[in-house]
Enzyme design. Sequence first.
Site: not given
Length: 503
Positions: A232, A265, A347
């Site tokens: 992402h 992910d 992230s």
Amino acid sequence: MSTENEGKAVPGDPAAPSVPPTPPVPPSAPPAPEAGPTPGPESNPAPTAQEVPATQESPTVRAAQPPHAAQLAPAAAEPPTASGAPASHAAPAHAAPAHAAPAGGWPPPPPTVPSWGAPHAPVPAAPAAPRKRTGGLVAAVLAAALVAGGIGGGIGYWAAERGDDGISSTTVSSGETPASFKRDPGTVAAVAATALPSVGTIKAKSGGSQGEGGTGTGFVYDQEGHILTNNHVVASAADGGTLSVTFSDGKSYDAEVVGRAEGYDVAVLKLTNAPKGLKPLPLGDSDKVAVGDSTIAIGAPFGLSNTVTTGIISAKNRPVASGDGTGGSNSYMSALQTDASINPGNSGGPLLDASGAVIGINSAIQSTSGGFGQSQAGSIGLGFAIPVNQAKNVAQQLIKTGKPVYPVIGATVNMNDKGEGAEIAERGTGSTPSVTPNGPAAKAGLKPGDVITGFGGHQIDSGPTLISEIWTHKPGDSVEITYERDGRSVTTTVVLGERTGDS
């Protein structure tokens, strides 16, 4: 007090002797009875003065004066007698009253008082008592204090002057930090110092006219310049956008996408002009992580690059299904839960153990809205990382083929219900069979309506939990599975199949 002369006219004798001092008579003493004068043995008709025994001193009025009055009054000269001799020699012994106390007796006779109406004999002032030396003593003390103060001030000034020269100062200086100070291995500072040069801030910019993008984190996977991060983080720039990676030394490099796995992910980038000397972060074993182990997270929360936070492993095998924020497919992971502060921008960054080895990739946080994802909500101490063992398998596949490979059981499960297990749906997507014919689940004997309650020794309470556990394995793995049918629990073994790509 004697009153023997009271009521009698006795002329004052200018030759009366001076009255020496004596203490005043207490006022409570009763008056003595009045007695007449006793004539002396001589018949001299000359008037007599008030007689005072030659051997007993009589008090003067000075005893009743305030002390300061006696100090200020000058000493009066002793008045002469009528014969020119001093009064102290004119008082004959025979002038003493017949009732007077003998010399040296007690108490002393009271002072003679002239009769009422008779002229008062002049009372000479008594010799002044020796002046007290109080004033002189005070002056001496003050002078000594001034001298001592002057000496003390001089010594203090001298000490201060010498103290300014650093010769005799009493100030204790703290020691300076040694230039060779080093942090012990295993401390957070030591781990961070080693890991930071291998962690970069990723800036992604879409290829659209708006040029939208975001910021995330990645770390060096190998010396060829591969960077491991979240899908992402780079999804917005995957199709015609631009990517750059900036390291802690301030140097920035362009990058391109090697492969992405939406379901995991995970994404792999490669620096287009990778510098020499890149140091990959060592990879740990996420299967051996224990709850309570120390954790260190490195990333760029809200764009603040090279941020280091610490915590512990709060839980393991936490089933997490999170969206990528773009409306794409959800990702599923059996996550490592940590209370290290993780925020948007963290992230893709590494989650390290106390030795500095990567045990996970920071991917999601629990938001106050109750969902999992990468919203702009801040950390509430519930962060989730993809176990590095799973991420490493995905990275190797992406570097090798550019496409992810997923293990599957060949059955469609209900993704909404939770608490009773993962129920196999009656129908699959697009009216396809929910159990793939001749697939892994079919070969293991599973049918629509079966509720899977255990997988590989882990309890299953929902469809997302089942998928999270399946994706911790590789295609071809044999896994024990438990399910319920018609109120009966059944255990069997399934050999996982595979699916390539996200489509």
